[in-house]
Design a protein around this motif. Structure first.
Motif: not given
Length: 416
Positions: A228, A401, A403
């Motif tokens: 991430y 975030r 990933g």
């Protein structure tokens, strides 16, 4: 501006917590799936939803930064489940603007503008709602590498823009755009509200699926973990709530840094210019002119050092190469200069191999698959389709975030 942005997201959270601001469903799947394919002419990603009662298939272009879904409603479909959205509803406030203002009304119906983000053409229309039926997420079979298809589920009172926005520039046969952005009425937020799962989704460009809810992915056993990096906010304008920015610290080619003015890689707080974001509408990564020239120059230099010879340029590309001068290696394929993006938390995103960095033109010519975004580019780097096409990206909005699936991206860095 930063305090405004924080206030706006508090507003979204408040509105989405009230029943009359959300679509709803009696089903509680772990996730839902929308298949998509790449249109060969425009290189856009096209999905299909079943809308209305009785169901009507509607083809839409995926817009990763889009604020809400909109559909060209020039010809009214007969449906028993359609309802206009009241101009006093929280949904109307979410759709009207990214600022706190009184929504516009027309006969008590929410009036909005919808934008074709390819051509930037805008038209007025209304906010409507109807039933959307789609497939629930894949569940594991008795053996971990086998998956079974989930049942169809329906989100009721699903909101979308309905108007006469031009379809010019969009793939043939589509009837609008499907917004996936960081906003209260994107597909992500509405599916989350309807089915009560997380505001999380994944784009699988290799297999052609959008997974909503963070449940199982169809080939999760092959790609079990993500690395991430934070999503970056644009503190200036409305892109703050829609587009997905990441922090790029530097660009390397074969370990050598591209000469870039550092201010180009950050977002200017006074005007919102700069930074790096993702786009599903651009077929190739676009770079502001000074970045593009420095990047191309270094790539050509490194290619020459590998005895790769130049070929005549082919628009829109600035550098093309003779494929016969490239060496083949197993399993990587053609051996070419390695492009790396060094991200905020020292994650290194490797644009792996010729397939992700070069565009096939013919049997003799491959071109560097990056384009000049112009001197006045609002965003310094926009990561486009060629660099995304073999990847699985998970966008986790609550944790801010994104990933990257390791076997696809071959990243190094934090995995928490």
């Amino acid at each position: 501006m930063a305090s405004y942005s924080f206030t706006y997201f508090l507003l979204i959270s408040f509105l989405l917590s009230h029943s009359d601001a959300q679509p709803f469903s009696s089903s509680r799947p772990r996730g839902v799936v929308l298949p998509f394919h790449k249109d060969p002419s425009t290189h856009q990603y096209v999905t299909e939803i079943s809308l209305a009662t009785p169901k009507v298939p509607i083809r839409l272009v995926l817009d990763l930064g889009g604020k809400l879904p909109w559909i060209h409603c020039g010809q009214k479909q007969q449906t028993s489940s359609y309802q206009p959205v009241d101009c006093k509803s929280p949904q109307c406030l979410l759709a009207s603007s990214n600022t706190v203002q009184i929504p516009q009304c027309c006969n008590k119906t929410c009036s909005i503008s919808s934008t074709n983000t390819v051509t930037r053409s805008t038209s007025s229309g209304q906010l409507g709602s109807d039933d959307v039926t789609l497939q629930s997420g894949y569940e594991p079979g008795q053996r971990p590498y086998l998956w079974i298809r989930g049942e169809n589920v329906t989100a009721r009172r699903f909101a979308f823009g309905c108007g006469t926005t031009s379809l010019n520039g969009l793939a043939k046969g589509v009837n609008g755009m499907a917004g996936l952005g960081r906003s209260g009425l994107s597909l992500v937020s509405q599916f989350s509200a309807a089915f009560h799962f997380s505001r999380k989704f994944a784009l699988d460009f290799q297999f052609g699926n959008v997974y909503f809810g963070g449940g199982h992915y169809i080939h999760e056993t092959l790609r079990p973990s993500f690395i991430y990096t934070p999503l970056i906010s644009n503190p200036y304008n409305q892109d703050y709530s829609t587009d997905y920015y990441i922090g790029v610290k530097s660009i390397q080619i074969d370990g050598e840094n591209v000469a870039i003015h550092k201010k180009m890689l950050s977002i200017n707080r006074k005007n919102g210019v700069g930074g790096t974001k993702f786009s599903t509408l651009l077929p190739y990564t676009a770079m502001e002119t000074s970045i593009y020239k420095a990047f191309t120059s270094l790539y050509v230099k490194r290619a020459k050092a590998m005895n790769i010879t130049r070929a005549a340029s082919v628009k829109p590309f600035g550098a093309c190469f003779n494929s016969s001068t490239m060496v083949t290696s197993y399993p990587e394929g053609l051996v070419v200069p390695q492009v790396n993006l060094v991200l905020t938390n020292n994650v290194v995103w490797r644009v792996v191999g010729a397939k992700s960095s070069l565009k096939y033109v013919n049997d003799n010519v491959l071109c560097l698959g990056f384009i000049d975004g112009g001197l006045k580019a609002r965003t310094s780097i926009v990561i486009g389709g060629l660099q995304l096409q073999d990847n699985l990206l998970e966008f986790d909005i609550p944790k801010s975030r994104v990933g990257f699936s390791q076997p696809l991206y071959q990243l190094v860095g934090p995995t928490n």
